[in-house]
Design an enzyme around this catalytic site. Structure first.
Site, mmCIF file in Angstrom:
data_model
loop_
_atom_site.group_PDB
_atom_site.id
_atom_site.type_symbol
_atom_site.label_atom_id
_atom_site.label_comp_id
_atom_site.label_asym_id
_atom_site.label_seq_id
_atom_site.Cartn_x
_atom_site.Cartn_y
_atom_site.Cartn_z
ATOM 1 C CG ASP A 25 -2.101 -16.888 12.470
ATOM 2 O OD1 ASP A 25 -2.571 -16.422 11.413
ATOM 3 O OD2 ASP A 25 -2.537 -17.915 13.011
ATOM 4 C CD GLU B 88 -2.697 1.348 2.487
ATOM 5 O OE1 GLU B 88 -3.278 2.427 2.721
ATOM 6 O OE2 GLU B 88 -2.788 0.353 3.214
ATOM 7 C CG HIS C 193 -3.568 7.881 -0.511
ATOM 8 N ND1 HIS C 193 -3.264 6.546 -0.590
ATOM 9 C CD2 HIS C 193 -3.933 8.112 0.777
ATOM 10 C CE1 HIS C 193 -3.458 5.974 0.582
ATOM 11 N NE2 HIS C 193 -3.869 6.902 1.434
#
Length: 514
Positions: free
Chosen positions: A416, A212, A507
């Site tokens: 995990d 990302e 972004h």
């Protein structure tokens, strides 16, 4: 050493009873602890004992030993998770009907053990589906290449990247089945971040694995801001891992009386649970009654392991003792969905699952204005408005995006990743100080992390843990403090971006919006 019958039957690999050219075979897998197989006393099929000269034990692809040789050698090692294939020279037909298979043997440190299971005899060609596998050497290069070829043939595509790896596949036993390669996730670093924890003390450069755009940059910016105001104070306030079995009775009165009996026998239940591990410590057992069901929620300390498998095994042993010693139980399930493994839940927010950890800091007004171009009052006001949004949506997190940093650290350090579901819960709090600065705090009530066991010792994952000095025993609270501190950096960074309307522009500059 006492082994409950329900636990002992787990040594047999269900579905492994297979017809062979010379008879039948089945698999035994050590799911208890490292042991030495001393003597094979007898094997029976439908109550009829088999002559010992017809029995052979296979411990690897090319290693077989007769019962006579076993006794002559005074035993052989039977390590945890090792599989032994038992070959029996009996001509038997393939059939869907269940057969009774019994076995009696002695093993150190358990002593004499015996159990009986039911299974049907199948054809060897029908076991395990179509994916190539080998019970005795499934991580060897030949079997890996066979699976890679099968995958390429099934999909019509080449493994140009997946099949390239630097780790030893033999070290992955217990981590992955049907191994063919690796998934490569880019890793960036953020920091350093100054942490004043009880276990994490100093400056830490943190690895974040993600695809990302802007994530690493955002966390890095938050760390810079926190450092300017003195860093983060982090505190682990609780530690627990659960397994929650359910016992079913004739009626509600039976469930109520059972809970009273459990309370009276807690010392013995604790002894049976803790006998399965040198690490797991049973701290307490919650009970919840509903209808004719008695839900027990076993709570453990699990050292530096995340501990789900550890506490499952310990609780299974304890429940085995309960089933052998209490009459009136109509049914039993080891997990009732009340431990909420791999799921967010209110009970974990209230009672803790994994590590309950808080990170907090006071950020100077001038630093917020300088780095983030936002006033503390803007963030504080936005936080109160967002609190209404959190309430309306029923979300388990009053912050903005804690799973971003948690997931990136989990992938990098071999955690995990499915535990992000529980670990995503967070309580964000902020207030303006009398000096006009901003106090921020985040509590993660169910952060499940490990520094030992699981995937933490594999290749890049171990390297990333070593980068922050968190690999091995005695380091799990340190890792929890680092994760919470990183999360706080991400929260203040995104809160500032939203409050100052920099979110979309960031972004556009660093991510894939363009």
């Amino acid at each position: 050493m006492f082994v409950p019958s329900i636990l002992l039957k787990q040594l047999y690999t269900h579905g492994s009873l297979t017809k062979t050219e010379k008879g039948i075979s089945f698999a035994l897998k050590n799911r208890l602890k490292d042991a030495t197989l001393k003597e094979l006393k007898w094997i029976s099929l439908d109550g009829e004992k088999v002559a010992t000269h017809k029995i052979t034990l296979q411990t690897s692809k090319d290693s077989h030993i007769s019962v006579e040789e076993l006794h002559k050698n005074k035993g052989m090692p039977f390590s945890l998770r090792q599989t032994i294939t038992v070959h029996v020279a009996l001509d038997q037909a393939v059939s869907p009907e269940k057969r009774k298979l019994g076995i009696c043997f002695s093993a150190s440190p358990f002593g004499k053990l015996k159990f009986e299971v039911e299974d049907n005899i199948t054809e060897a060609t029908k076991r395990g589906g179509h994916i190539p596998r080998d019970d005795l050497d499934d991580y060897g290069s030949a079997m890996i290449h066979a699976r890679q070829a099968y995958f390429e043939s099934a999909t019509g595509n080449k493994l140009n990247h997946v099949a390239k790896y630097s780790i030893d596949p033999n070290e992955l036993k217990g981590n992955i089945e049907h191994f063919i390669g690796v998934a490569q996730v880019p890793i960036g670093i953020a920091g350093p971040l100054t942490i004043h924890g009880e276990h994490a003390k100093g400056d830490f450069v943190v690895p974040l694995a993600t695809t990302e755009g802007t994530l690493v940059a955002s966390y890095n910016r938050g760390m810079k801001l926190l450092n300017m105001s003195g860093g983060v104070t982090a505190t682990v306030v609780d530690d627990a891992m659960q397994r929650a079995p359910v016992f079913i009775f004739e009626n509600a009165r039976g469930a109520r009386d059972f809970v009273a009996w459990v309370k009276q026998n807690m010392d013995k239940i604790r002894e049976e649970a803790e006998a399965t591990s040198s690490i797991a410590k049973l701290t307490y057992v919650d009970h919840f009654l509903s209808n004719k069901f008695a839900f027990l929620r076993f709570n453990y300390k699990t050292g530096d392991a995340a501990g789900q498998n550890m506490v499952g095994r310990a609780t299974f042993a304890a429940c085995g003792w309960i089933l052998d010693n209490y009459e009136g139980i109509k049914n039993f399930y080891l997990e009732s969905n009340f431990a909420t493994d791999k799921k967010a839940s209110q009970i974990n927010i209230m009672r803790t699952r994994g590590k309950r950890v808080t990170a907090e800091a006071t950020i100077k007004r001038e630093h917020l204005l300088q780095v983030m171009r936002v006033d503390p009052k803007q963030i504080d006001y936005h936080g109160r408005v967002a609190g209404v949004g959190s309430f309306l949506s029923g979300v388990n997190n009053t912050g903005l995006h804690s799973p971003n940093g948690i997931t990136a650290m989990f992938i990098a350090t071999g955690q995990d990743v499915a535990n992000v579901s529980e670990s995503s819960a967070a309580m964000m709090y902020s207030e303006l100080t009398d000096e006009g600065d901003l106090y921020v705090s985040i509590t993660i009530p169910s952060l499940i992390v490990a520094t030992y066991g699981g995937g933490t010792g594999i290749g890049t994952q171990r390297e990333c843990l070593e980068l922050i000095d968190c690999y091995g025993k005695g380091k799990v609270h340190k890792l929890a403090e680092i994760v919470a501190s990183v999360v706080l950096a991400g929260e203040i960074s995104l809160a500032s971006a939203i409050s100052s309307s920099d979110w979309v522009s960031s972004h556009e500059q660093y991510g894939r919006n363009r």
